[in-house]
Design a protein around this motif. Structure first.
Motif, PDB file in Angstrom:
ATOM      1  N   GLU A 181       1.931 -45.150  -8.308  1.00  0.00           N
ATOM      2  CA  GLU A 181       3.159 -44.056  -8.463  1.00  0.00           C
ATOM      3  C   GLU A 181       4.431 -44.432  -7.700  1.00  0.00           C
ATOM      4  N   SER A 182       5.414 -45.089  -8.371  1.00  0.00           N
ATOM      5  CA  SER A 182       6.728 -45.150  -7.647  1.00  0.00           C
ATOM      6  C   SER A 182       6.687 -44.957  -6.212  1.00  0.00           C
ATOM      7  N   ILE A 183       6.104 -45.849  -5.478  1.00  0.00           N
ATOM      8  CA  ILE A 183       6.347 -46.030  -4.014  1.00  0.00           C
ATOM      9  C   ILE A 183       7.556 -46.763  -3.817  1.00  0.00           C
ATOM     10  N   CYS A 184       8.383 -46.148  -3.221  1.00  0.00           N
ATOM     11  CA  CYS A 184       9.639 -46.509  -2.805  1.00  0.00           C
ATOM     12  C   CYS A 184       9.837 -47.259  -1.060  1.00  0.00           C
ATOM     13  N   GLU A 185      10.502 -48.180  -1.353  1.00  0.00           N
ATOM     14  CA  GLU A 185      10.332 -49.209   0.030  1.00  0.00           C
ATOM     15  C   GLU A 185      11.504 -48.705   0.678  1.00  0.00           C
ATOM     16  N   LYS A 186      12.648 -47.645   0.272  1.00  0.00           N
ATOM     17  CA  LYS A 186      13.493 -47.145   1.056  1.00  0.00           C
ATOM     18  C   LYS A 186      12.764 -46.265   2.086  1.00  0.00           C
ATOM     19  N   CYS A 187      11.638 -45.671   1.649  1.00  0.00           N
ATOM     20  CA  CYS A 187      11.106 -44.548   2.193  1.00  0.00           C
ATOM     21  C   CYS A 187      10.888 -44.640   3.762  1.00  0.00           C
ATOM     22  N   GLU A 188      10.276 -45.867   4.229  1.00  0.00           N
ATOM     23  CA  GLU A 188      10.110 -45.998   5.467  1.00  0.00           C
ATOM     24  C   GLU A 188      11.452 -46.430   6.391  1.00  0.00           C
ATOM     25  N   GLU A 189      12.135 -47.248   5.764  1.00  0.00           N
ATOM     26  CA  GLU A 189      13.529 -47.542   6.200  1.00  0.00           C
ATOM     27  C   GLU A 189      14.291 -46.330   6.250  1.00  0.00           C
ATOM     28  N   LEU A 190      14.468 -45.470   5.304  1.00  0.00           N
ATOM     29  CA  LEU A 190      15.349 -44.626   5.626  1.00  0.00           C
ATOM     30  C   LEU A 190      14.828 -43.233   6.285  1.00  0.00           C
ATOM     31  N   LEU A 191      13.679 -42.809   5.593  1.00  0.00           N
ATOM     32  CA  LEU A 191      13.178 -41.387   5.831  1.00  0.00           C
ATOM     33  C   LEU A 191      12.887 -41.384   7.299  1.00  0.00           C
ATOM     34  N   GLN A 192      12.048 -42.124   7.951  1.00  0.00           N
ATOM     35  CA  GLN A 192      11.737 -42.005   9.433  1.00  0.00           C
ATOM     36  C   GLN A 192      13.000 -41.937  10.146  1.00  0.00           C
ATOM     37  N   PRO A 193      13.913 -42.615  10.341  1.00  0.00           N
ATOM     38  CA  PRO A 193      15.103 -42.356  11.316  1.00  0.00           C
ATOM     39  C   PRO A 193      15.821 -41.248  10.703  1.00  0.00           C
ATOM     40  N   TYR A 194      15.808 -40.877   9.393  1.00  0.00           N
ATOM     41  CA  TYR A 194      16.472 -39.456   8.936  1.00  0.00           C
ATOM     42  C   TYR A 194      15.852 -38.360   9.577  1.00  0.00           C
ATOM     43  N   LEU A 195      14.486 -38.394   9.438  1.00  0.00           N
ATOM     44  CA  LEU A 195      13.771 -37.290  10.125  1.00  0.00           C
ATOM     45  C   LEU A 195      13.877 -37.256  11.613  1.00  0.00           C
ATOM     46  N   ASP A 196      14.020 -38.459  12.335  1.00  0.00           N
ATOM     47  CA  ASP A 196      14.305 -38.266  13.737  1.00  0.00           C
ATOM     48  C   ASP A 196      15.733 -38.403  14.226  1.00  0.00           C
ATOM     49  N   ARG A 197      16.434 -37.934  12.991  1.00  0.00           N
ATOM     50  CA  ARG A 197      18.062 -37.701  13.393  1.00  0.00           C
ATOM     51  C   ARG A 197      18.651 -39.078  14.166  1.00  0.00           C
ATOM     52  N   GLU A 198      18.121 -40.163  13.615  1.00  0.00           N
ATOM     53  CA  GLU A 198      18.736 -41.356  14.205  1.00  0.00           C
ATOM     54  C   GLU A 198      19.895 -42.220  13.475  1.00  0.00           C
ATOM     55  N   LEU A 199      20.307 -41.303  12.460  1.00  0.00           N
ATOM     56  CA  LEU A 199      21.122 -42.061  11.521  1.00  0.00           C
ATOM     57  C   LEU A 199      22.544 -41.676  11.950  1.00  0.00           C
ATOM     58  N   ASP A 200      23.623 -42.811  11.738  1.00  0.00           N
ATOM     59  CA  ASP A 200      24.844 -42.151  11.844  1.00  0.00           C
ATOM     60  C   ASP A 200      25.364 -41.609  10.405  1.00  0.00           C
ATOM     61  N   GLU A 201      26.503 -41.044  10.649  1.00  0.00           N
ATOM     62  CA  GLU A 201      27.098 -40.165   9.534  1.00  0.00           C
ATOM     63  C   GLU A 201      26.829 -40.930   7.911  1.00  0.00           C
ATOM     64  N   SER A 202      27.368 -42.172   7.830  1.00  0.00           N
ATOM     65  CA  SER A 202      27.161 -42.853   6.381  1.00  0.00           C
ATOM     66  C   SER A 202      25.672 -43.176   6.163  1.00  0.00           C
ATOM     67  N   GLU A 203      25.032 -43.404   7.107  1.00  0.00           N
ATOM     68  CA  GLU A 203      23.620 -43.802   7.019  1.00  0.00           C
ATOM     69  C   GLU A 203      22.653 -42.433   6.621  1.00  0.00           C
ATOM     70  N   ARG A 204      23.256 -41.180   7.110  1.00  0.00           N
ATOM     71  CA  ARG A 204      22.586 -40.141   6.765  1.00  0.00           C
ATOM     72  C   ARG A 204      23.242 -39.389   5.266  1.00  0.00           C
ATOM     73  N   ARG A 205      24.184 -39.872   4.777  1.00  0.00           N
ATOM     74  CA  ARG A 205      24.877 -39.583   3.663  1.00  0.00           C
ATOM     75  C   ARG A 205      23.994 -40.519   2.639  1.00  0.00           C
ATOM     76  N   GLU A 206      23.856 -41.727   2.945  1.00  0.00           N
ATOM     77  CA  GLU A 206      22.832 -42.635   1.998  1.00  0.00           C
ATOM     78  C   GLU A 206      21.668 -41.968   2.047  1.00  0.00           C
ATOM     79  N   ALA A 207      20.899 -41.694   2.930  1.00  0.00           N
ATOM     80  CA  ALA A 207      19.765 -41.081   2.823  1.00  0.00           C
ATOM     81  C   ALA A 207      19.588 -40.064   2.084  1.00  0.00           C
ATOM     82  N   GLU A 208      20.515 -38.938   2.293  1.00  0.00           N
ATOM     83  CA  GLU A 208      20.559 -37.691   1.370  1.00  0.00           C
ATOM     84  C   GLU A 208      20.835 -38.010  -0.165  1.00  0.00           C
ATOM     85  N   ALA A 209      21.446 -39.038  -0.297  1.00  0.00           N
ATOM     86  CA  ALA A 209      21.824 -39.167  -1.668  1.00  0.00           C
ATOM     87  C   ALA A 209      20.681 -39.904  -2.425  1.00  0.00           C
ATOM     88  N   HIS A 210      20.015 -40.486  -1.444  1.00  0.00           N
ATOM     89  CA  HIS A 210      18.688 -41.240  -2.031  1.00  0.00           C
ATOM     90  C   HIS A 210      17.556 -40.170  -2.101  1.00  0.00           C
TER      91      HIS A 210
END
Ligand SMILES: [Zn+2]
Length: 80
Positions: A5-34
Motif C-alpha cells: 500500500e503506497s509506501i512512500c520513499e519520501k517518508c523517512e527522508e522528509l518526515l523524520q527531520p520534519y518531526l524533529d524540526r530539523e528542516l530549514d524554511e524551504s525544506e519545511r514547506r516542501e515537507a508540508e506540501a508533500h
C-alpha cells in the motif's frame, strides 16, 4: 510499483527531520506540501506525532511500566 500500500520513499527522508524540526524554511514547506498530497506520509506523520507526544508525557511522569515499554517498542516497528 509494488503490491504494498503506497509506501512512500519520501517518508523517512522528509518526515523524520520534519518531526524533529530539523528542516530549514524551504525544506519545511516542501515537507508540508508533500504531506498535503501523500496519504501515506500523512498517516505516518499523525502516528509519529501522537507517539512522540505520548512518549514525552510518559517519560515525564516516570511511570513507564515494562509492559508499556514493550508496547511502545512494538508500535515503533514500521507500519509497512
Ligand atoms: Zn509521502
Amino acid at each position: 510499483m509494488t503490491a504494498f500500500e503506497s509506501i512512500c520513499e519520501k517518508c523517512e527522508e522528509l518526515l523524520q527531520p520534519y518531526l524533529d524540526r530539523e528542516l530549514d524554511e524551504s525544506e519545511r514547506r516542501e515537507a508540508e506540501a508533500h504531506l498535503d498530497d501523500c496519504g501515506y506520509c500523512r498517516k505516518r506523520y499523525r502516528f509519529e506525532e501522537s507517539l512522540r507526544r505520548y512518549v514525552r508525557s510518559a517519560c515525564c511522569s516516570e511511570e513507564m511500566s515494562p509492559e508499556l515499554k514493550a508496547k511502545l517498542s512494538s508500535l515503533r516497528t514500521p507500519l509497512a
